[in-house]
Design a protein around this motif. Sequence first.
Motif, PDB file in Angstrom:
ATOM      1  N   LEU A   4       0.814  -1.210   0.000  1.00 13.91           N
ATOM      2  CA  LEU A   4       0.000   0.000   0.000  1.00 13.91           C
ATOM      3  C   LEU A   4       0.850   1.263   0.000  1.00 13.91           C
ATOM      4  CD1 LEU A   4      -2.830   1.136   0.012  1.00 13.91           C
ATOM      5  CD2 LEU A   4      -2.898   0.851   2.503  1.00 13.91           C
ATOM      6  N   PRO A  41      -7.496  -0.582  -3.935  1.00 10.28           N
ATOM      7  CA  PRO A  41      -8.296  -0.835  -2.737  1.00 10.28           C
ATOM      8  C   PRO A  41      -8.443  -2.324  -2.447  1.00 10.28           C
ATOM      9  CG  PRO A  41      -9.349   0.809  -4.133  1.00 10.28           C
ATOM     10  CD  PRO A  41      -8.244   0.208  -4.938  1.00 10.28           C
ATOM     11  N   GLY A  54     -11.945   3.149  -3.422  1.00  8.88           N
ATOM     12  CA  GLY A  54     -11.574   2.735  -2.070  1.00  8.88           C
ATOM     13  C   GLY A  54     -12.441   3.329  -0.988  1.00  8.88           C
ATOM     14  N   TRP A  78     -15.270  -0.322   3.255  1.00  8.72           N
ATOM     15  CA  TRP A  78     -14.643  -1.154   4.269  1.00  8.72           C
ATOM     16  C   TRP A  78     -15.308  -2.526   4.234  1.00  8.72           C
ATOM     17  CZ3 TRP A  78     -17.623  -2.685   8.604  1.00  8.72           C
ATOM     18  CH2 TRP A  78     -18.800  -1.973   8.837  1.00  8.72           C
ATOM     19  N   GLY A 129     -10.933   6.059   2.092  1.00  7.03           N
ATOM     20  CA  GLY A 129     -10.697   6.198   0.663  1.00  7.03           C
ATOM     21  C   GLY A 129     -10.477   7.615   0.202  1.00  7.03           C
ATOM     22  N   ARG A 166      -5.173   3.113   8.222  1.00  4.26           N
ATOM     23  CA  ARG A 166      -6.252   2.152   7.996  1.00  4.26           C
ATOM     24  C   ARG A 166      -6.511   1.417   9.305  1.00  4.26           C
ATOM     25  NH1 ARG A 166      -4.837  -3.178   7.430  1.00  4.26           N
ATOM     26  NH2 ARG A 166      -2.624  -3.654   7.203  1.00  4.26           N
ATOM     27  N   THR A 221     -10.612  -1.675   7.014  1.00  8.45           N
ATOM     28  CA  THR A 221     -10.921  -0.562   6.134  1.00  8.45           C
ATOM     29  C   THR A 221      -9.844  -0.356   5.080  1.00  8.45           C
ATOM     30  OG1 THR A 221      -9.733   1.225   7.285  1.00  8.45           O
ATOM     31  CG2 THR A 221     -11.904   0.610   8.152  1.00  8.45           C
ATOM     32  N   ASN A 222     -10.240   0.336   4.036  1.00  9.54           N
ATOM     33  CA  ASN A 222      -9.279   0.969   3.164  1.00  9.54           C
ATOM     34  C   ASN A 222      -8.738   2.221   3.861  1.00  9.54           C
ATOM     35  OD1 ASN A 222      -8.993  -0.485   0.575  1.00  9.54           O
ATOM     36  ND2 ASN A 222     -11.230  -0.299   0.541  1.00  9.54           N
TER      37      ASN A 222
END
Length: 340
Positions: free
Chosen positions: A187, A198, A235, A238, A261, A320, A334-335
Amino acid sequence: MASDDDTSERVPQERFPPRRAAGRGRGWYRGDCHVHSTRSNGGELTPGQLAADAREIGLDFIAITEHNTSDTHGEWGPLAGDDLLVVLGQEVTTRTGHWLALDIDPGQVVDWRYGIRDDAIDRHLGLVRRAGGLCVAAHPHAPYPSGTFMYPFHGFDVVEVWNGLWSSDLPWNADNEAALAEWGRSLAADLHGGRWRPAMGNSDTHLAGQLGTPHNVVLADELSTDAVLAGIRAGRSWIAGSTTIGLSLTASTGGRSAGIGERLRTGGGPTVVEVAVRGVPSGTVSLHTDRGRVHHESLPGDGSGAVRWLTSAADSAFVRVEVRHREGHMAALTNPVILT
């Protein structure tokens, strides 16, 4: 888009599901994007049973993703409604990994007869993407031949880090842990390079009782195929282990705020990260950045709690959240919120 079995001209248009549910505006919508019926190997539920189960557990949308066929596309029109959006898709089961083509045309089939040594994947991804579809790397560490994902992620829009099918007792196992770790490590580099992928989670339903475990909670401008997939692509989503779990994540500074996101321009000032969770009794909440896990708190016995943490863009390129049950298996994740 590649098509080996175009049935759209032989099926009345009203047999295909509408692309939009009327009267459903901007909001968070829950949906499972990897779902099989009896038409797929190992599937035991009819489309009607899947639609009834989706409504019963409180899903707003599902994507039908049969293995290498569109045979059931024409059965979903009468089963969809303003309370249930149905996205047409396919699980493309190549020789060296599976991927989801979401929002393909009614009756169309994406070719699956290749592997990584054929150098064919980019062409098929391009066909889906140019037609407006979403390409998802499915269950990257699935424990069976051809299920393990050998393609690089860079050609895909989204990575399925949580797949509910192959867990024996719980919808979280070592294969999901490996997929999450792989996505999490990439990421920071992806964000630095300007394009990140995502995460999503799906049940990969084949049997009764699997639907929605897990599923995605997506911020969309309306309940439509275009809006839901736009939220997933960006993204703004979640992953929840069940519909009883709730979660929010916000980062704020200088009167500005951003959610999952989204990107927050901090101006170099201190940033407050706030998380709220419900439905995970005696669970744990952990915050993750480009430095790894940076904060950890326990939830009370009733499962509802809030976490507040202070950081800055200099210390954290993103934040995140992972929420785990007391036993350690995942409840929600989550993203990121991106900090600049």
